[in-house]
Write a protein that holds these residues in place. Structure first.
Motif, PDB file in Angstrom:
ATOM      1  N   SER A   4      47.539 -11.356   2.448  1.00 32.42           N
ATOM      2  CA  SER A   4      48.392 -12.114   2.909  1.00 32.42           C
ATOM      3  C   SER A   4      49.729 -11.911   2.227  1.00 32.42           C
ATOM      4  O   SER A   4      50.924 -12.020   2.824  1.00 32.42           O
ATOM      5  N   ALA A   5      50.065 -11.741   1.083  1.00 35.57           N
ATOM      6  CA  ALA A   5      50.988 -11.963   0.273  1.00 35.57           C
ATOM      7  C   ALA A   5      51.932 -10.712   0.324  1.00 35.57           C
ATOM      8  O   ALA A   5      53.031 -10.826   0.292  1.00 35.57           O
ATOM      9  N   LEU A   6      51.170  -9.596   0.688  1.00 36.27           N
ATOM     10  CA  LEU A   6      51.850  -8.658   0.881  1.00 36.27           C
ATOM     11  C   LEU A   6      52.210  -8.251   2.259  1.00 36.27           C
ATOM     12  O   LEU A   6      52.742  -7.228   3.037  1.00 36.27           O
ATOM     13  N   GLY A   7      51.913  -9.201   3.253  1.00 36.78           N
ATOM     14  CA  GLY A   7      52.579  -9.429   4.577  1.00 36.78           C
ATOM     15  C   GLY A   7      51.389  -8.860   5.500  1.00 36.78           C
ATOM     16  O   GLY A   7      52.088  -8.381   6.557  1.00 36.78           O
ATOM     17  N   ILE A   8      50.267  -8.168   5.156  1.00 40.74           N
ATOM     18  CA  ILE A   8      49.381  -7.588   6.079  1.00 40.74           C
ATOM     19  C   ILE A   8      48.039  -8.465   6.710  1.00 40.74           C
ATOM     20  O   ILE A   8      47.430  -7.949   7.227  1.00 40.74           O
ATOM     21  N   ALA A  36      54.926 -20.975  -0.405  1.00 36.42           N
ATOM     22  CA  ALA A  36      54.063 -20.633  -1.615  1.00 36.42           C
ATOM     23  C   ALA A  36      52.745 -20.339  -1.415  1.00 36.42           C
ATOM     24  O   ALA A  36      51.947 -19.462  -2.309  1.00 36.42           O
ATOM     25  N   CYS A  37      52.179 -20.709  -0.238  1.00 31.94           N
ATOM     26  CA  CYS A  37      50.804 -20.535   0.063  1.00 31.94           C
ATOM     27  C   CYS A  37      50.334 -18.837   0.257  1.00 31.94           C
ATOM     28  O   CYS A  37      50.929 -18.649   1.268  1.00 31.94           O
ATOM     29  N   ARG A  94      47.008 -24.165  -6.082  1.00 33.20           N
ATOM     30  CA  ARG A  94      47.804 -24.927  -6.331  1.00 33.20           C
ATOM     31  C   ARG A  94      49.324 -24.478  -6.202  1.00 33.20           C
ATOM     32  O   ARG A  94      50.136 -25.301  -6.837  1.00 33.20           O
ATOM     33  N   PHE A  95      49.514 -23.327  -5.843  1.00 30.51           N
ATOM     34  CA  PHE A  95      50.961 -22.836  -5.521  1.00 30.51           C
ATOM     35  C   PHE A  95      51.733 -23.832  -4.963  1.00 30.51           C
ATOM     36  O   PHE A  95      52.838 -24.150  -5.024  1.00 30.51           O
ATOM     37  N   CYS A 105      56.080 -28.078  -3.984  1.00 28.30           N
ATOM     38  CA  CYS A 105      56.663 -29.223  -3.485  1.00 28.30           C
ATOM     39  C   CYS A 105      57.289 -29.884  -4.232  1.00 28.30           C
ATOM     40  O   CYS A 105      56.708 -30.467  -5.420  1.00 28.30           O
ATOM     41  N   PRO A 106      58.487 -30.149  -4.210  1.00 28.74           N
ATOM     42  CA  PRO A 106      59.229 -31.032  -5.334  1.00 28.74           C
ATOM     43  C   PRO A 106      58.954 -32.663  -5.066  1.00 28.74           C
ATOM     44  O   PRO A 106      59.655 -33.353  -5.543  1.00 28.74           O
ATOM     45  N   TYR A 107      58.271 -33.080  -4.213  1.00 30.03           N
ATOM     46  CA  TYR A 107      58.110 -34.687  -4.049  1.00 30.03           C
ATOM     47  C   TYR A 107      56.643 -34.949  -4.361  1.00 30.03           C
ATOM     48  O   TYR A 107      56.340 -36.331  -4.166  1.00 30.03           O
TER      49      TYR A 107
END
Ligand code: SF4
Ligand code: SF4
Length: 265
Positions: free
Chosen positions: A15-19, A136-137, A162-163, A168-170
């Motif tokens: 997924s991170a590679l966009g495939i 980030a997920c 947990r990325f 998440c800044p909140y």
């Protein structure tokens, strides 16, 4: 059969590679859940409430004391099977109380009355228009539903990296460091909503499962008019009118996330 973490991580890499596979449009996909209860359909029924941009306005002027928060938090946490864990490090929160300075550390308005800075605020996931948690997920377990802007989670795709929490800044996301199921009182279990398992992240879902059957979010129903929910894209909606005619603030606006939760102060 449960998939191994290793195979999940392979999916993450792809997924991170966009495939990878396309985003799931159902918040709780139909395949095997990580929890042990039937998956609720968040696919909208004919009676579903719909919007182009769901947003929430919390009118802090309507709360008399922190006691007013309790039924609201209880309503949300009980229908979503949020466990009660005594250890603060393991706590799971979908909606909770924060002090002004923590909720709005970057907001500086010299004209605020001092009493505003002493107020407690209800905070939850902001269903950001530009959500860093989604980017980030690695497995697309968290995604923004483009039709109405709700940031949803598919619990069974969460690999617990947990990325999203780091992004998440909140602090709106909680991680199940331990199996939460023994910490839900039996009489409180909602069989229509999935219980989660150890190693899964969770957060407020703007009650997508209730909107799907024509109901407002549980916190809104429990708030006696202090929380208003509606379509920000609709000029005639209550939320739009409130945001247009009141002084409202949002959390950490300078970060560019564009929260969908507004506060009247
Ligand atoms: S508040 Fe946090 S978890 Fe919610 S959408 Fe924004 S970045 Fe994501
Ligand atoms: S919108 Fe629903 S899930 Fe979110 S805080 Fe309110 S009750 Fe909880």
């Amino acid at each position: 059969m449960k998939r191994s973490r290793r195979s999940f991580l392979k999916i993450a890499g792809i997924s991170a590679l966009g495939i990878g596979s396309k985003p799931i449009l159902n918040a709780f996909s139909a395949s095997a859940p990580q929890g042990d209860t039937p998956q609720p359909a968040v696919m909208r029924k004919p009676e579903a409430l719909t919007a182009k941009h769901w947003a929430m306005v919390i009118d802090t002027t309507k709360f008399k004391s922190r006691d007013d928060f309790k039924p609201i938090i209880e309503a949300c946490h009980s229908i979503h099977n949020v466990p009660e864990l005594k250890n603060k490090n393991h706590e799971i929160k979908w909606i909770w109380e924060e002090g002004y300075k923590h909720a709005f550390p970057t907001l500086e308005n010299p004209y605020f009355e001092e009493k505003v800075k002493d107020l407690p605020f209800l905070v939850l996931c902001n269903h950001c228009e530009n959500p860093p948690c989604v980017r980030a997920c690695p497995t697309k377990a968290t995604f923004k539903r483009e039709s109405d802007g709700i940031v949803l989670m598919d619990f069974h795709r969460c690999i617990g990296c947990r990325f999203c929490m780091a992004a998440c800044p909140y602090g709106a996301r909680s991680f199940n460091f331990r199996d939460p199921r023994p910490f839900i009182k039996e009489e409180k279990i909602n069989l229509k909503f999935p219980r989660r398992t150890k190693g899964v992240v969770e957060k407020c879902n703007f009650c997508a499962e209730r909107l799907a059957v024509g109901q407002l979010p549980a916190c809104v129903e429990a708030a006696n008019g202090a929380i208003i929910f509606g379509d920000l894209a609709d000029p005639d909606s209550d939320v739009r009118k409130l945001v247009s005619t009141n002084y409202t603030i949002r959390r950490k606006l300078s970060l560019g996330t564009s929260p969908s939760v507004y506060y009247i102060v």
